[in-house]
Structures are given as C-alpha cells and as structure tokens.
Design an enzyme around this catalytic site. Structure first.
Site, PDB file in Angstrom:
ATOM      1  N   CYS B  32      42.246  40.958  52.369  1.00  0.00           N
ATOM      2  CA  CYS B  32      40.826  41.194  52.073  1.00  0.00           C
ATOM      3  C   CYS B  32      40.676  42.354  51.098  1.00  0.00           C
ATOM      4  O   CYS B  32      40.938  43.495  51.435  1.00  0.00           O
ATOM      5  CB  CYS B  32      40.107  41.449  53.400  1.00  0.00           C
ATOM      6  SG  CYS B  32      38.601  42.407  53.289  1.00  0.00           S
ATOM      7  N   CYS B  35      38.334  45.242  51.847  1.00  0.00           N
ATOM      8  CA  CYS B  35      38.894  46.135  52.874  1.00  0.00           C
ATOM      9  C   CYS B  35      39.694  47.261  52.215  1.00  0.00           C
ATOM     10  O   CYS B  35      39.689  48.395  52.685  1.00  0.00           O
ATOM     11  CB  CYS B  35      39.799  45.364  53.835  1.00  0.00           C
ATOM     12  SG  CYS B  35      38.933  44.078  54.768  1.00  0.00           S
TER      13      CYS B  35
END
Lengths: 293, 107
Positions: B32, B35
C-alpha cells in the site's frame, strides 16, 4: 522512443516546460490530454499580457508553440513510470514506451471525489479511493468500480482477481481500447448509468444509479481520471505529501535526480501564471540536466 | 523505524491497548503506497508524543485476526483507543498536524 526530456501533463506548466526545454535544444516529448488540464474549462483574465481568453484557446496556442520549437506532443495517458539505465521509462495507455533522461511531472491535481451521498459517510467502510491498497479486503465479495478513464480500467481489471463480481460504472468510457478490453475480458461488467448514492448502515451494501437501479455491492472503488501521477511518482522514489502535492526545491527538482515537478501539483495558488512560471524554469533545468550542461 | 513505534501482532495487540492509556495503531500493508507516505509522519509523532500517546504498527496482511475484529476494509486505517475504548478511527493518509490534534483532543 528515446528523448532527453519527457513531460507528463499537457496543461500550462507542461506546455511551458516543453517550450523552454525544446528551445534549449533538448529532444522533448509531452504526454497527456489538454482536456484533462484544469485550464481547459477555465476563462482566463488574470494572466499578464493576455486579454480575457478561454483556457482552451491558451492551450491550443501553447501546443502549437511547443511543436514549433520541436517538442513532440502525444495525447496519451501515462500508466507506468520506472527508472531505467539511461534515466526513466514511461508506458502509455496506448502501449507507447518512452525513454527519457529527465522527467517533468506537470500533471496537475486530479479530482478524486464524486461528491454523492454516502461517499463521505462510508469512506473506510466500503468506500475506497485505492483499489491496489484495499483489493485484498474484498475477496469473494461484489464490488463496483466507478470511473471512465485508465485508472478505473486498471482497477476494474485488478478487482476481478479478488471480488466475486465487478461492476464497472462509467457513463462515457474514455479509457484506451487496450485497457478497456483487458478489464472486460477479465469479467468486469460495464454499467453505463451514472452513480447517484452509496447506501448501507455501517457498511456499504448497495450503489444506487441515476436510472433507479441498484447494485448490491460491499465495496465501491472511486477511481476518477487517469492513473494518479503522484502514485506513479512513488515508484521513482518521489514522496508526495498527504495532500498529494510534490515538494520541490528552487530548481523544481522533486528530490530524485532527474525528476522535476511544476504547476498545480507543487501546491497552491493554482493559477496559470504560477504554472507557466514554474514550467519555464523546470523545462530549462531538465534540459540542461539531460544534455549534461 | 523510530524506537518509539511498537510492532504489533494478533498476539501482543490486546496487551498494548491495555497497558497504554492512549494508543494509535497504524494498520498497514507493504503493497500500500499511501501507507508508506504515512510512515514517516507517524515516526515523528511517536517521538514527539513520548509518554503521552503510544503508537503501534500492525501489518494487516500478517495479522488477519485484528483486521477482522475491527472490520478494517481500507488501509491505512489508524485505530485509536483511549483507556482501552475504541474511538473514531482515522482512515486514509492525514497531515501530521491533523493526527496530532486528534490525539491531543483525547489526552
């Protein structure tokens, strides 16, 4: 195809960068679509030396100028960026591969939100703006992917590997034929009515469309426009801010050697004058870097 | 990673929530990209808020138990607990000041 400078974005910043770069004798290519620029639908009356005019007209003139100095304009969306031996490699939605020594990111700020009821309330509860982040949470569940461009096409195809059913909600498709075919072949079902409301109590359970029909889904992925350039720039080591902006230094370098950024993507004010000014400097610096001057 | 961030798993999650009066847990995954944008912000906050708020990271890929328990369907999601009670989570990447203000409002 190999160039000195590749520019992503065909708005004021990208075109001015192309003018400056090609005037410095750098082989320059611009990728993007002028209609994706925020300038395209705007009326401009605060730009020095130009009486009130339409953004469309400024873009048209700018494109002609850039070409007259030797820049090549390709109305294609970039869908992948990577580092290569000689600099950078770009792949477009039409399958074109571009190699360049320097890269200028001038893609503007993309509109991410749909602004329909339920979108804000159910964000994180089934509404997502990042299919590649959240795909894993929807294994075996039905989902909808909303968006007409290349980002939605790529996401719809991706979700077919996880979800039990993928509805691809797009009123007027503008993804390239290659990406469109890939998503549909993978099993995404095209739905052409625009979305009206996302429903559910504490989790998404349905998507209501303008024509009154309802799709039973547990996830709604909102993927508007072309694939987010800030997202791709991260593959090159450029770290955007939480607001999706790219921070630059006085030379408009984005913090990774050979990568420059200019225009709306570097932050406010989102004005033509700022975009063109930054593009002018970034184009010149990138050309010098690429030519080893 | 900052020495003030604790790596959490399905096994040590509950004791971390119990032992600290104010906790923020960053639920993330390696694939991700947003993230990764959030990570340096939380490292700074972990250092700035030592003794006031405890910050942990939980890899949702490796710890499906907690993700299932808290119904996580988007990452990054920041779960916040005050005296063991779950507060409104923060979903998505947020500016540092927003996260700090939110935590301070719970102190």
């Amino acid at each position: 195809m190999s160039y000195d400078v590749a520019i992503v974005g065909m708005g004021a910043a990208g075109l001015q960068a192309a003018i400056s770069s090609s005037r410095k004798k750098a082989r320059t290519v611009v990728l993007g679509r002028p209609e994706d620029s925020a300038l395209y639908g705007a009326e401009v009356e605060n730009y020095f030396g130009v009486p009130r005019t339409s953004g469309k007209e400024l873009l048209r003139t700018g494109m002609e100028q850039a070409e007259s100095f030797g820049a090549e304009l390709r109305q294609e969306d970039v869908i992948e960026m990577s580092k290569s031996e000689g600099g950078f490699k770009l792949l477009s939605d039409m399958g074109t591969e571009i190699e360049a020594k320097a890269l200028i990111v001038a893609s503007g700020i993309m509109r991410k939100k749909l602004n329909i009821p339920g979108e804000k309330e159910l964000f994180g509860k089934g509404v997502s703006y990042c299919a590649s982040c959240d795909c894993n949470f929807y294994k075996g569940k039905p989902v909808a992917v909303i968006g007409a461009g290349s980002e939605a096409a790529v996401s719809a195809e991706l979700m077919t590997h996880y979800a039990s059913k993928v509805y691809w909600v797009a009123a007027e498709l503008d993804a390239s034929e290659g990406l469109r075919e890939k998503a549909l072949k993978a099993g995404a079902e095209l739905v052409s009515s625009p979305p009206k409301e996302i429903g559910g109590d504490d989790k998404v359970s349905r998507l209501t469309l303008e024509d009154g029909s309802e799709l039973e889904v547990n996830g709604v992925f909102i993927e508007l426009g072309a694939r987010s350039t800030t997202d791709m720039a991260m593959d090159l080591g450029v770290m955007p801010t939480p607001e999706g902006e790219i921070k630059v230094d006085k030379d408009f370098s984005a913090g990774v050697e050979g990568v420059y950024a200019c225009g709306d993507i570097t932050g406010k004010p989102w004005q033509v004058a700022k975009a063109a000014g930054e593009g002018g400097v970034a184009g010149e610096r990138a050309a010098k870097y690429a030519r080893g001057l | 990673m900052s020495g003030n961030i604790v790596t959490l798993t399905d096994n040590n999650f509950d004791s971390f929530i119990e032992e600290n009066p104010l906790v923020l847990v960053d639920c993330w995954a390696p694939w991700c990209k947003p993230c990764h944008m959030l990570a340096p912000i939380l490292e700074e906050l972990a250092d700035e808020l030592v003794g006031k708020a405890a910050i942990g990271k939980l890899n949702v890929d490796e710890n499906p138990g907690i993700s299932y328990r808290f119904n996580i369907s988007a990452i990054p999601t920041m779960l916040v607990f005050k005296n063991g009670v779950m507060q409104e989570p923060l979903v998505g990447v947020r500016p540092k000041e927003d996260i700090k203000k939110y935590l301070q409002s719970k102190m």
